[in-house]
Design a protein around this motif. Structure first.
Motif, PDB file in Angstrom:
ATOM      1  N   ARG A   1      43.951  31.781  29.289  1.00 14.66           N
ATOM      2  CA  ARG A   1      42.625  31.864  28.199  1.00 14.66           C
ATOM      3  C   ARG A   1      41.839  30.531  28.333  1.00 14.66           C
ATOM      4  O   ARG A   1      40.480  30.578  28.381  1.00 14.66           O
ATOM      5  CB  ARG A   1      43.010  32.272  26.818  1.00 14.66           C
ATOM      6  CG  ARG A   1      42.842  33.884  26.540  1.00 14.66           C
ATOM      7  CD  ARG A   1      43.553  33.907  25.463  1.00 14.66           C
ATOM      8  NE  ARG A   1      43.980  35.389  25.030  1.00 14.66           N
ATOM      9  CZ  ARG A   1      44.707  35.868  24.361  1.00 14.66           C
ATOM     10  NH1 ARG A   1      45.711  35.222  23.520  1.00 14.66           N
ATOM     11  NH2 ARG A   1      45.048  37.129  24.169  1.00 14.66           N
TER      12      ARG A   1
ATOM     13  N   TRP B   1      35.548  42.026  32.183  1.00 13.28           N
ATOM     14  CA  TRP B   1      36.072  40.727  31.944  1.00 13.28           C
ATOM     15  C   TRP B   1      35.587  39.794  33.125  1.00 13.28           C
ATOM     16  O   TRP B   1      35.355  40.349  34.213  1.00 13.28           O
ATOM     17  CB  TRP B   1      37.583  40.799  32.268  1.00 13.28           C
ATOM     18  CG  TRP B   1      38.292  39.530  32.310  1.00 13.28           C
ATOM     19  CD1 TRP B   1      38.551  38.758  31.419  1.00 13.28           C
ATOM     20  CD2 TRP B   1      38.791  38.941  33.479  1.00 13.28           C
ATOM     21  NE1 TRP B   1      38.902  37.564  31.765  1.00 13.28           N
ATOM     22  CE2 TRP B   1      39.367  37.577  33.189  1.00 13.28           C
ATOM     23  CE3 TRP B   1      38.613  39.143  34.930  1.00 13.28           C
ATOM     24  CZ2 TRP B   1      39.894  36.714  34.245  1.00 13.28           C
ATOM     25  CZ3 TRP B   1      39.380  38.200  35.632  1.00 13.28           C
ATOM     26  CH2 TRP B   1      39.611  37.045  35.419  1.00 13.28           C
TER      27      TRP B   1
ATOM     28  N   TRP C   1      35.519  35.328  34.355  1.00 11.89           N
ATOM     29  CA  TRP C   1      36.078  33.986  34.224  1.00 11.89           C
ATOM     30  C   TRP C   1      35.114  33.177  34.067  1.00 11.89           C
ATOM     31  O   TRP C   1      33.755  33.228  35.043  1.00 11.89           O
ATOM     32  CB  TRP C   1      37.203  33.464  34.987  1.00 11.89           C
ATOM     33  CG  TRP C   1      36.902  33.245  36.470  1.00 11.89           C
ATOM     34  CD1 TRP C   1      36.018  32.161  36.966  1.00 11.89           C
ATOM     35  CD2 TRP C   1      36.841  34.154  37.546  1.00 11.89           C
ATOM     36  NE1 TRP C   1      35.636  32.256  38.344  1.00 11.89           N
ATOM     37  CE2 TRP C   1      36.426  33.470  38.888  1.00 11.89           C
ATOM     38  CE3 TRP C   1      37.671  35.267  37.808  1.00 11.89           C
ATOM     39  CZ2 TRP C   1      36.527  34.110  39.935  1.00 11.89           C
ATOM     40  CZ3 TRP C   1      37.648  35.844  38.868  1.00 11.89           C
ATOM     41  CH2 TRP C   1      37.021  35.217  40.114  1.00 11.89           C
TER      42      TRP C   1
ATOM     43  N   ASN D   1      38.256  32.051  28.293  1.00  7.94           N
ATOM     44  CA  ASN D   1      38.082  33.221  27.728  1.00  7.94           C
ATOM     45  C   ASN D   1      38.346  32.873  26.192  1.00  7.94           C
ATOM     46  O   ASN D   1      38.707  32.079  25.731  1.00  7.94           O
ATOM     47  CB  ASN D   1      38.722  34.327  28.213  1.00  7.94           C
ATOM     48  CG  ASN D   1      38.664  34.712  29.587  1.00  7.94           C
ATOM     49  OD1 ASN D   1      39.259  35.303  30.249  1.00  7.94           O
ATOM     50  ND2 ASN D   1      37.320  34.815  29.625  1.00  7.94           N
TER      51      ASN D   1
ATOM     52  N   MET E   1      42.250  40.574  28.423  1.00  9.11           N
ATOM     53  CA  MET E   1      42.730  40.679  29.953  1.00  9.11           C
ATOM     54  C   MET E   1      43.648  39.439  30.315  1.00  9.11           C
ATOM     55  O   MET E   1      44.925  39.830  30.849  1.00  9.11           O
ATOM     56  CB  MET E   1      41.452  40.622  30.757  1.00  9.11           C
ATOM     57  CG  MET E   1      40.791  41.841  30.811  1.00  9.11           C
ATOM     58  SD  MET E   1      41.720  43.313  31.041  1.00  9.11           S
ATOM     59  CE  MET E   1      42.752  43.010  32.545  1.00  9.11           C
TER      60      MET E   1
ATOM     61  N   ARG F   1      37.296  42.465  25.623  1.00  2.00           N
ATOM     62  CA  ARG F   1      37.974  42.689  26.761  1.00  2.00           C
ATOM     63  C   ARG F   1      38.041  41.473  27.581  1.00  2.00           C
ATOM     64  O   ARG F   1      39.283  41.156  28.187  1.00  2.00           O
ATOM     65  CB  ARG F   1      37.130  43.487  27.630  1.00  2.00           C
ATOM     66  CG  ARG F   1      37.123  45.033  26.905  1.00  2.00           C
ATOM     67  CD  ARG F   1      36.151  46.047  27.773  1.00  2.00           C
ATOM     68  NE  ARG F   1      35.801  47.098  26.992  1.00  2.00           N
ATOM     69  CZ  ARG F   1      34.623  47.673  26.804  1.00  2.00           C
ATOM     70  NH1 ARG F   1      33.672  47.196  27.264  1.00  2.00           N
ATOM     71  NH2 ARG F   1      34.637  48.825  26.011  1.00  2.00           N
ATOM     72  N   GLU F   2      37.282  40.199  27.371  1.00  2.00           N
ATOM     73  CA  GLU F   2      37.591  39.063  28.056  1.00  2.00           C
ATOM     74  C   GLU F   2      38.567  38.311  27.235  1.00  2.00           C
ATOM     75  O   GLU F   2      39.492  37.685  27.708  1.00  2.00           O
ATOM     76  CB  GLU F   2      36.456  38.089  27.868  1.00  2.00           C
ATOM     77  CG  GLU F   2      35.268  38.624  28.756  1.00  2.00           C
ATOM     78  CD  GLU F   2      34.240  37.531  29.167  1.00  2.00           C
ATOM     79  OE1 GLU F   2      34.177  36.516  28.243  1.00  2.00           O
ATOM     80  OE2 GLU F   2      33.426  37.557  30.003  1.00  2.00           O
TER      81      GLU F   2
ATOM     82  N   GLY G   1      40.118  44.540  35.532  1.00  2.00           N
ATOM     83  CA  GLY G   1      39.265  43.680  34.543  1.00  2.00           C
ATOM     84  C   GLY G   1      37.820  43.423  34.685  1.00  2.00           C
ATOM     85  O   GLY G   1      37.165  43.436  33.889  1.00  2.00           O
TER      86      GLY G   1
END
Length: 277
Positions: free
Chosen positions: A231, A147, A149, A236, A78, A74-75, A142
């Motif tokens: 990303r 998710w 950061w 991520n 997103m 999922r990271e 997210g």
């Protein structure tokens, strides 16, 4: 006694003309925002669609997806979903501008003493505000599915800025196509063209898994640059790879939207000014 209406003259000085254009653009922006306030259902439905896609990919397909080098799927997912949501702006802009043009509203604006760029600039500002709201909702979604950061707040804000920059660029593509075709029914054809652009990128599939020439096209896609850059900034997991396009994702994520805006913004303004009354 009869009253007469005096149309204000067009300002002659550059500073006055700029101020005039800003005021008129903000008037058009307020008009668009007022329409959204009166039609909240349409806005809510537009926001629910990308959330549904996130839930579908995150929970239905996520169990069968392997992230290169490990990491949470999922990271990985997103940033690609954020960028894909920004690309939907081309459809929203086209629909709104083409509808105004087909109903004669655009001609009414052109008959008024307004700055020539006000209608298209005001529309783009309103759409960008709508995109910021949609991005905020997507970020909330997210966070809800896991998710995060990991690159710090400054890097995260830079990533969100790149996403909105991409949205600003595709808005002008949508505005230009709408003014060129002036046909709301052509939106279906535009949607058919948008989806291949969405999937011919690194948002969901690694370009290294594609045939050589197709992988190159996927990496050259402006969407791929924004996905790779975000990303990296969000820290991520991504596809990796050592291609030149992958190593310089952040400069490309800046350069592509700036180039597209530099092409389609003046084209849209010029086309608007040349529309038949």
């Amino acid at each position: 006694m009869t009253a007469t209406t005096t149309i204000p003259p067009v300002p002659g000085q550059p500073a006055d003309r700029l101020r005039w254009a800003v005021v008129d653009s903000w008037t058009i922006t307020r008009r668009e925002l007022a329409h959204w306030i009166r039609q909240p259902v349409q806005i809510v439905l537009g926001l629910l669609f990308p959330i549904m896609v996130v839930l579908m990919f995150g929970y239905l397909f996520g169990g069968g997806m392997a992230v290169p080098g490990g990491g949470d799927y999922r990271e990985f997912l997103m940033p690609g979903m954020y960028a894909m949501t920004m690309l939907f702006g081309i459809e929203a802009s086209y629909a709104a501008v083409a509808t105004d043009a087909s109903r004669g509203i655009t001609d009414r604006f052109r008959a008024m003493p307004m700055a020539g760029s006000a209608v298209v600039v005001g529309r783009s500002v309103a759409d960008l505000l709508h995109a910021a709201l949609g991005l905020a909702v997507m970020v909330g979604c997210g966070l809800a599915v896991g998710w995060r950061w990991h690159g710090g707040l400054t890097a995260a804000l830079a990533g969100f800025g790149l996403l909105l920059l991409l949205r600003f660029a595709v808005l002008w593509i949508g505005i230009y196509l709408a003014l060129l075709l002036r046909n709301p029914e052509a939106l279906v054809a535009l949607q058919i063209l948008v989806w291949p652009v969405l999937f011919l990128s690194n948002a969901l599939v690694s370009p290294e898994t594609m045939p050589g020439w197709l992988g190159v096209l996927a990496e050259l896609n402006p969407l791929s640059a924004t996905v790779s850059a975000t990303r990296d900034l969000f820290d991520n997991p991504g596809w990796g790879g050592g291609s030149w396009l992958g190593r310089y994702a952040v400069p490309l994520a800046l350069g592509w939207p700036i180039l597209l805006t530099a092409i389609f913004l003046p084209l849209s303004v010029r086309l608007y000014r040349r529309l038949d009354r």
